[in-house]
Write a protein that holds these residues in place. Structure first.
Motif, short mmCIF file in Angstrom:
data_model
loop_
_atom_site.label_atom_id
_atom_site.label_comp_id
_atom_site.label_asym_id
_atom_site.label_seq_id
_atom_site.Cartn_x
_atom_site.Cartn_y
_atom_site.Cartn_z
N ASN A 55 0.83 -1.20 0.00
CA ASN A 55 0.00 0.00 0.00
C ASN A 55 0.87 1.25 0.00
OD1 ASN A 55 0.28 1.10 2.91
ND2 ASN A 55 -0.10 -1.08 3.20
N ARG A 56 0.22 2.38 -0.24
CA ARG A 56 0.90 3.67 -0.29
C ARG A 56 0.55 4.55 0.91
NH1 ARG A 56 -1.11 6.75 -4.52
NH2 ARG A 56 0.63 8.13 -4.18
N LEU A 57 -0.02 3.98 1.94
CA LEU A 57 -0.49 4.79 3.06
C LEU A 57 0.62 5.59 3.73
CD1 LEU A 57 -3.11 2.52 4.83
CD2 LEU A 57 -3.47 4.33 3.16
N GLN A 115 0.95 8.42 12.51
CA GLN A 115 0.07 7.26 12.44
C GLN A 115 -1.17 7.50 13.29
OE1 GLN A 115 2.50 3.88 13.52
NE2 GLN A 115 3.07 3.50 11.39
N ALA A 116 -0.99 8.16 14.41
CA ALA A 116 -2.13 8.47 15.29
C ALA A 116 -3.12 9.41 14.61
CB ALA A 116 -1.64 9.06 16.61
N ASP A 117 -2.61 10.38 13.85
CA ASP A 117 -3.48 11.30 13.12
C ASP A 117 -4.34 10.55 12.11
OD1 ASP A 117 -2.36 13.54 14.42
OD2 ASP A 117 -0.89 13.86 12.81
N LEU A 118 -3.69 9.67 11.35
CA LEU A 118 -4.41 8.88 10.35
C LEU A 118 -5.40 7.94 11.02
CD1 LEU A 118 -4.96 8.02 7.47
CD2 LEU A 118 -2.94 6.54 7.57
N ALA A 119 -4.99 7.32 12.09
CA ALA A 119 -5.87 6.41 12.82
C ALA A 119 -7.13 7.13 13.29
CB ALA A 119 -5.13 5.80 14.01
N ALA A 120 -6.97 8.33 13.83
CA ALA A 120 -8.12 9.09 14.30
C ALA A 120 -9.04 9.47 13.15
CB ALA A 120 -7.64 10.35 15.03
N VAL A 132 -9.69 7.80 10.47
CA VAL A 132 -10.47 6.66 9.96
C VAL A 132 -11.04 5.80 11.09
CG1 VAL A 132 -9.35 6.60 7.70
CG2 VAL A 132 -8.41 5.25 9.59
N ASP A 133 -10.88 6.25 12.32
CA ASP A 133 -11.47 5.61 13.49
C ASP A 133 -10.97 4.19 13.74
OD1 ASP A 133 -13.11 5.73 15.74
OD2 ASP A 133 -14.80 4.82 14.69
N VAL A 134 -9.63 4.04 13.73
CA VAL A 134 -8.99 2.78 14.12
C VAL A 134 -7.84 3.12 15.06
CG1 VAL A 134 -9.60 1.56 11.99
CG2 VAL A 134 -7.40 2.74 12.13
N PHE A 177 -10.14 5.09 3.63
CA PHE A 177 -8.86 5.61 3.14
C PHE A 177 -9.04 6.28 1.78
CE2 PHE A 177 -6.84 2.14 5.84
CZ PHE A 177 -6.29 3.01 6.76
N SER A 178 -9.81 5.64 0.93
CA SER A 178 -10.06 6.17 -0.41
C SER A 178 -10.70 7.55 -0.34
CB SER A 178 -10.96 5.20 -1.17
OG SER A 178 -11.31 5.71 -2.43
N ARG A 179 -11.71 7.69 0.49
CA ARG A 179 -12.38 9.00 0.64
C ARG A 179 -11.43 10.03 1.27
NH1 ARG A 179 -16.76 5.57 1.81
NH2 ARG A 179 -16.36 5.68 4.04
N LEU A 180 -10.70 9.61 2.28
CA LEU A 180 -9.80 10.53 2.98
C LEU A 180 -8.72 11.09 2.05
CD1 LEU A 180 -8.95 11.78 5.72
CD2 LEU A 180 -7.50 9.75 6.03
N PHE A 181 -8.13 10.21 1.24
CA PHE A 181 -7.05 10.63 0.34
C PHE A 181 -7.56 11.02 -1.04
CE2 PHE A 181 -4.59 7.90 3.37
CZ PHE A 181 -3.79 8.91 3.87
N ASP A 182 -8.87 10.96 -1.25
CA ASP A 182 -9.49 11.30 -2.53
C ASP A 182 -8.79 10.56 -3.68
OD1 ASP A 182 -11.34 12.55 -4.18
OD2 ASP A 182 -10.05 14.28 -4.54
N ALA A 183 -8.71 9.26 -3.52
CA ALA A 183 -8.03 8.42 -4.51
C ALA A 183 -8.73 7.07 -4.60
CB ALA A 183 -6.58 8.22 -4.11
N PRO A 184 -8.71 6.45 -5.77
CA PRO A 184 -9.32 5.13 -5.90
C PRO A 184 -8.61 4.10 -5.01
CG PRO A 184 -8.66 5.98 -8.06
CD PRO A 184 -8.12 6.92 -7.02
N ILE A 185 -9.35 3.15 -4.53
CA ILE A 185 -8.76 2.10 -3.68
C ILE A 185 -7.59 1.44 -4.39
CG2 ILE A 185 -9.20 -0.18 -2.65
CD1 ILE A 185 -12.03 0.81 -1.99
N GLU A 186 -7.74 1.21 -5.70
CA GLU A 186 -6.70 0.52 -6.47
C GLU A 186 -5.38 1.29 -6.50
OE1 GLU A 186 -9.68 1.36 -7.66
OE2 GLU A 186 -10.72 -0.52 -8.03
#
Length: 68
Positions: A3-5, A16-21, A23-25, A48-57
């Protein structure tokens, strides 16, 4: 699954904590996904797709072809 996260997160100067918050994980979940130890559920992948405005693929990809 690769992945590219981590790259996308770093581009935004998020921890990582910012991203976790966002997306609620847990932070540990983000760590495991970034390291390829855990594949996200479909619903989490959509977050993740909505957050980064990118397709899942573009965020997640199968690396099995590179092992041949």
């Amino acid at each position: 699954m690769k992945n590219r996260l981590k790259v996308l997160r770093a581009e935004r100067n998020w921890t990582q904590a910012d991203l976790a918050a966002a997306v609620d994980v847990s932070r540990q979940t983000i760590n495991a996904i970034e390291k390829g130890k855990f594949d996200p559920s479909l619903s989490l992948a959509f977050k993740f797709s909505r957050l980064f405005d990118a397709p899942i693929e573009s965020l997640f990809f199968d690396d099995s072809d590179s092992k041949n």
